[in-house]
Scaffold this motif. Structure first.
Motif, PDB file in Angstrom:
ATOM      1  N   TYR A  36     -19.489 -62.029 -57.616  1.00  0.00           N
ATOM      2  CA  TYR A  36     -18.356 -62.678 -58.245  1.00  0.00           C
ATOM      3  C   TYR A  36     -18.056 -62.072 -59.612  1.00  0.00           C
ATOM      4  CZ  TYR A  36     -19.731 -66.097 -54.713  1.00  0.00           C
ATOM      5  OH  TYR A  36     -20.088 -66.705 -53.541  1.00  0.00           O
ATOM      6  N   TYR A  37     -19.097 -61.902 -60.414  1.00  0.00           N
ATOM      7  CA  TYR A  37     -18.916 -61.354 -61.763  1.00  0.00           C
ATOM      8  C   TYR A  37     -18.472 -59.898 -61.698  1.00  0.00           C
ATOM      9  CZ  TYR A  37     -19.925 -60.671 -66.732  1.00  0.00           C
ATOM     10  OH  TYR A  37     -19.811 -60.404 -68.069  1.00  0.00           O
ATOM     11  N   LEU A  38     -19.035 -59.155 -60.746  1.00  0.00           N
ATOM     12  CA  LEU A  38     -18.652 -57.745 -60.590  1.00  0.00           C
ATOM     13  C   LEU A  38     -17.177 -57.627 -60.231  1.00  0.00           C
ATOM     14  CD1 LEU A  38     -19.416 -54.735 -60.368  1.00  0.00           C
ATOM     15  CD2 LEU A  38     -19.999 -55.154 -57.979  1.00  0.00           C
ATOM     16  N   LYS A  39     -16.720 -58.445 -59.276  1.00  0.00           N
ATOM     17  CA  LYS A  39     -15.309 -58.401 -58.879  1.00  0.00           C
ATOM     18  C   LYS A  39     -14.395 -58.786 -60.039  1.00  0.00           C
ATOM     19  CE  LYS A  39     -16.096 -59.481 -53.987  1.00  0.00           C
ATOM     20  NZ  LYS A  39     -15.887 -60.505 -52.921  1.00  0.00           N
ATOM     21  N   TYR A  40     -14.827 -59.763 -60.817  1.00  0.00           N
ATOM     22  CA  TYR A  40     -14.019 -60.196 -61.958  1.00  0.00           C
ATOM     23  C   TYR A  40     -13.870 -59.082 -62.988  1.00  0.00           C
ATOM     24  CZ  TYR A  40     -12.760 -62.665 -66.246  1.00  0.00           C
ATOM     25  OH  TYR A  40     -12.157 -63.040 -67.408  1.00  0.00           O
ATOM     26  N   CYS A  41     -15.002 -58.432 -63.319  1.00  0.00           N
ATOM     27  CA  CYS A  41     -14.972 -57.357 -64.318  1.00  0.00           C
ATOM     28  C   CYS A  41     -14.175 -56.143 -63.819  1.00  0.00           C
ATOM     29  CB  CYS A  41     -16.385 -56.934 -64.680  1.00  0.00           C
ATOM     30  SG  CYS A  41     -17.317 -58.192 -65.576  1.00  0.00           S
ATOM     31  N   LEU A  42     -14.343 -55.805 -62.549  1.00  0.00           N
ATOM     32  CA  LEU A  42     -13.580 -54.684 -61.998  1.00  0.00           C
ATOM     33  C   LEU A  42     -12.089 -54.988 -61.982  1.00  0.00           C
ATOM     34  CD1 LEU A  42     -15.876 -53.633 -59.007  1.00  0.00           C
ATOM     35  CD2 LEU A  42     -15.554 -52.413 -61.157  1.00  0.00           C
ATOM     36  N   GLY A  43     -11.752 -56.248 -61.778  1.00  0.00           N
ATOM     37  CA  GLY A  43     -10.349 -56.636 -61.843  1.00  0.00           C
ATOM     38  C   GLY A  43      -9.771 -56.448 -63.228  1.00  0.00           C
ATOM     39  N   LEU A  44     -10.573 -56.719 -64.270  1.00  0.00           N
ATOM     40  CA  LEU A  44     -10.109 -56.505 -65.645  1.00  0.00           C
ATOM     41  C   LEU A  44      -9.959 -55.018 -65.956  1.00  0.00           C
ATOM     42  CD1 LEU A  44     -12.306 -59.125 -67.572  1.00  0.00           C
ATOM     43  CD2 LEU A  44      -9.914 -59.344 -66.889  1.00  0.00           C
ATOM     44  N   ILE A  45     -10.865 -54.199 -65.386  1.00  0.00           N
ATOM     45  CA  ILE A  45     -10.829 -52.760 -65.668  1.00  0.00           C
ATOM     46  C   ILE A  45      -9.665 -52.086 -64.950  1.00  0.00           C
ATOM     47  CG2 ILE A  45     -12.066 -50.581 -65.354  1.00  0.00           C
ATOM     48  CD1 ILE A  45     -14.672 -52.160 -65.636  1.00  0.00           C
ATOM     49  N   TYR A  46      -9.551 -52.339 -63.644  1.00  0.00           N
ATOM     50  CA  TYR A  46      -8.560 -51.624 -62.842  1.00  0.00           C
ATOM     51  C   TYR A  46      -7.255 -52.394 -62.670  1.00  0.00           C
ATOM     52  CZ  TYR A  46     -12.629 -48.778 -61.603  1.00  0.00           C
ATOM     53  OH  TYR A  46     -13.733 -47.981 -61.666  1.00  0.00           O
ATOM     54  N   GLY A  47      -7.282 -53.712 -62.913  1.00  0.00           N
ATOM     55  CA  GLY A  47      -6.067 -54.499 -62.784  1.00  0.00           C
ATOM     56  C   GLY A  47      -5.494 -54.501 -61.387  1.00  0.00           C
ATOM     57  N   GLU A  48      -6.358 -54.530 -60.397  1.00  0.00           N
ATOM     58  CA  GLU A  48      -5.913 -54.473 -59.001  1.00  0.00           C
ATOM     59  C   GLU A  48      -6.114 -55.823 -58.337  1.00  0.00           C
ATOM     60  OE1 GLU A  48      -6.971 -49.770 -58.185  1.00  0.00           O
ATOM     61  OE2 GLU A  48      -8.445 -51.320 -57.758  1.00  0.00           O
ATOM     62  N   PRO A  49      -5.330 -56.146 -57.307  1.00  0.00           N
ATOM     63  CA  PRO A  49      -5.423 -57.452 -56.646  1.00  0.00           C
ATOM     64  C   PRO A  49      -6.735 -57.606 -55.882  1.00  0.00           C
ATOM     65  CG  PRO A  49      -3.941 -56.004 -55.432  1.00  0.00           C
ATOM     66  CD  PRO A  49      -4.279 -55.297 -56.715  1.00  0.00           C
ATOM     67  N   GLU A  50      -7.101 -58.857 -55.649  1.00  0.00           N
ATOM     68  CA  GLU A  50      -8.323 -59.170 -54.909  1.00  0.00           C
ATOM     69  C   GLU A  50      -8.134 -58.856 -53.434  1.00  0.00           C
ATOM     70  OE1 GLU A  50     -12.279 -60.814 -54.811  1.00  0.00           O
ATOM     71  OE2 GLU A  50     -10.964 -60.650 -56.547  1.00  0.00           O
ATOM     72  N   GLU A  51      -9.142 -58.231 -52.841  1.00  0.00           N
ATOM     73  CA  GLU A  51      -9.113 -57.913 -51.415  1.00  0.00           C
ATOM     74  C   GLU A  51     -10.126 -58.783 -50.689  1.00  0.00           C
ATOM     75  OE1 GLU A  51      -8.026 -53.152 -51.492  1.00  0.00           O
ATOM     76  OE2 GLU A  51      -9.895 -53.895 -52.344  1.00  0.00           O
ATOM     77  N   SER A  52      -9.776 -59.220 -49.480  1.00  0.00           N
ATOM     78  CA  SER A  52     -10.662 -60.081 -48.713  1.00  0.00           C
ATOM     79  C   SER A  52     -11.866 -59.289 -48.222  1.00  0.00           C
ATOM     80  CB  SER A  52      -9.915 -60.693 -47.528  1.00  0.00           C
ATOM     81  OG  SER A  52      -9.511 -59.679 -46.625  1.00  0.00           O
ATOM     82  N   GLU A  53     -12.909 -60.014 -47.793  1.00  0.00           N
ATOM     83  CA  GLU A  53     -14.107 -59.368 -47.277  1.00  0.00           C
ATOM     84  C   GLU A  53     -13.790 -58.528 -46.048  1.00  0.00           C
ATOM     85  OE1 GLU A  53     -17.407 -59.511 -48.271  1.00  0.00           O
ATOM     86  OE2 GLU A  53     -16.769 -60.464 -50.129  1.00  0.00           O
ATOM     87  N   GLU A  54     -12.901 -59.045 -45.190  1.00  0.00           N
ATOM     88  CA  GLU A  54     -12.543 -58.308 -43.977  1.00  0.00           C
ATOM     89  C   GLU A  54     -11.838 -57.001 -44.313  1.00  0.00           C
ATOM     90  OE1 GLU A  54     -11.947 -61.470 -44.494  1.00  0.00           O
ATOM     91  OE2 GLU A  54     -13.369 -62.411 -43.111  1.00  0.00           O
ATOM     92  N   GLU A  55     -10.897 -57.065 -45.251  1.00  0.00           N
ATOM     93  CA  GLU A  55     -10.182 -55.849 -45.655  1.00  0.00           C
ATOM     94  C   GLU A  55     -11.119 -54.845 -46.312  1.00  0.00           C
ATOM     95  OE1 GLU A  55      -5.757 -57.686 -46.657  1.00  0.00           O
ATOM     96  OE2 GLU A  55      -7.261 -57.520 -48.237  1.00  0.00           O
ATOM     97  N   MET A  56     -12.067 -55.358 -47.084  1.00  0.00           N
ATOM     98  CA  MET A  56     -12.938 -54.483 -47.859  1.00  0.00           C
ATOM     99  C   MET A  56     -13.938 -53.730 -46.983  1.00  0.00           C
ATOM    100  SD  MET A  56     -15.053 -55.622 -51.247  1.00  0.00           S
ATOM    101  CE  MET A  56     -13.585 -56.449 -51.835  1.00  0.00           C
ATOM    102  N   PHE A  57     -14.496 -54.406 -45.996  1.00  0.00           N
ATOM    103  CA  PHE A  57     -15.579 -53.812 -45.225  1.00  0.00           C
ATOM    104  C   PHE A  57     -15.154 -53.329 -43.836  1.00  0.00           C
ATOM    105  CE2 PHE A  57     -17.616 -56.705 -48.243  1.00  0.00           C
ATOM    106  CZ  PHE A  57     -18.425 -55.797 -48.904  1.00  0.00           C
ATOM    107  N   GLU A  58     -13.899 -53.543 -43.476  1.00  0.00           N
ATOM    108  CA  GLU A  58     -13.407 -53.049 -42.197  1.00  0.00           C
ATOM    109  C   GLU A  58     -12.380 -51.933 -42.351  1.00  0.00           C
ATOM    110  OE1 GLU A  58     -11.956 -56.289 -39.876  1.00  0.00           O
ATOM    111  OE2 GLU A  58     -13.905 -57.338 -39.802  1.00  0.00           O
ATOM    112  N   SER A  59     -11.814 -51.793 -43.542  1.00  0.00           N
ATOM    113  CA  SER A  59     -10.810 -50.756 -43.774  1.00  0.00           C
ATOM    114  C   SER A  59     -11.474 -49.451 -44.198  1.00  0.00           C
ATOM    115  CB  SER A  59      -9.817 -51.204 -44.862  1.00  0.00           C
ATOM    116  OG  SER A  59      -9.202 -52.416 -44.502  1.00  0.00           O
ATOM    117  N   ASP A  60     -10.758 -48.358 -43.999  1.00  0.00           N
ATOM    118  CA  ASP A  60     -11.232 -47.059 -44.476  1.00  0.00           C
ATOM    119  C   ASP A  60     -11.120 -47.004 -45.990  1.00  0.00           C
ATOM    120  OD1 ASP A  60     -11.659 -46.279 -41.862  1.00  0.00           O
ATOM    121  OD2 ASP A  60      -9.623 -45.462 -41.649  1.00  0.00           O
TER     122      ASP A  60
END
Length: 220
Positions: A36-60
């Motif tokens: 949770y904390y990692l995703k939050y910090c990466l969101g502040l750094i890259y400013g990118e939208p949150e991706e679901s678990e399915e999108e993250m681990f099933e997409s290329d």
């Protein structure tokens, strides 16, 4: 100085090939943070939208944002560490298991029971995949209360029975010595005292050279 800082950032943090994901794993192994904390910090750094678990681990990887790729690599690194420690522990258990003599009578029913339980566990691992591992159970659980006096290693010691393999991973990863030389050298205007040409000097010779240089500077 700004250009030097940008160069070091690109080398160690912007390039996924050079990124040391063990630093992120150490963050995730803090039960106050997890992913949770990692995703939050990466969101502040890259400013990118949150991706679901399915999108993250099933997409290329090409279809993922940089934030998604970092999180995916961090979880992959943690899972690989878990598999390595589990394999190592299984080998040690096999070596410590006493060999039963063939002349000793054994109970067929009890042996069948052990085989069924073991086989069912492997069957469920194949059926559920990575979701059935202790890593995913740890990551799915809620985070601990944020407290500056929180003892991370003490928490893993208390939960070693619940997470026996993961606690070994945490004990070794969280004990790593973190170096800040690369970032601190960016703010230095004098450069490195011991450069690559002097890296093979003995400690006594290096100490003498540094002391002599300091004396010469004080007299000028």
């Amino acid at each position: 100085m700004a250009l030097s800082m940008k160069e070091k950032y690109d080398k160690y943090w912007d390039n996924l090939d050079n990124m040391n994901f063990l630093l992120h794993v150490a963050l995730v192994l803090d039960p106050r943070n997890k992913l949770y904390y990692l995703k939050y910090c990466l969101g502040l750094i890259y400013g990118e939208p949150e991706e679901s678990e399915e999108e993250m681990f099933e997409s290329d990887d090409e279809n993922l944002s940089k934030k998604g790729r970092v999180v995916k690599c961090v979880k992959y690194t943690l899972n690989e560490l878990y598999k390595h420690y589990k394999m190592k522990g299984d080998k040690e258990n096999d070596q410590n298991t006493p060999v039963v003599s063939s002349s000793t009578p054994t109970c067929v029913a009890s042996r069948l029971k052990v085989d069924i339980q073991s086989g069912f566990g492997k069957y469920m691992e194949k059926r559920e995949g990575i979701k059935n591992t202790k890593v995913d159970i740890y990551l799915r659980n809620g985070t601990e209360r944020r407290d500056t006096k929180f003892d991370v290693l003490g928490w893993w010691k208390q939960n070693s029975e619940k997470f026996p393999i993961l606690s070994h991973v945490a004990r070794h990863v969280l004990a790593m010595a973190i170096s800040t030389v690369a970032s601190k050298s960016t703010f230095s205007t004098s450069g490195r005292v011991i450069d690559k040409f002097r890296s093979s000097l003995t400690p006594k010779t290096a100490k003498s050279l540094i002391g002599t240089q300091d004396w010469l500077r004080s007299t000028t």
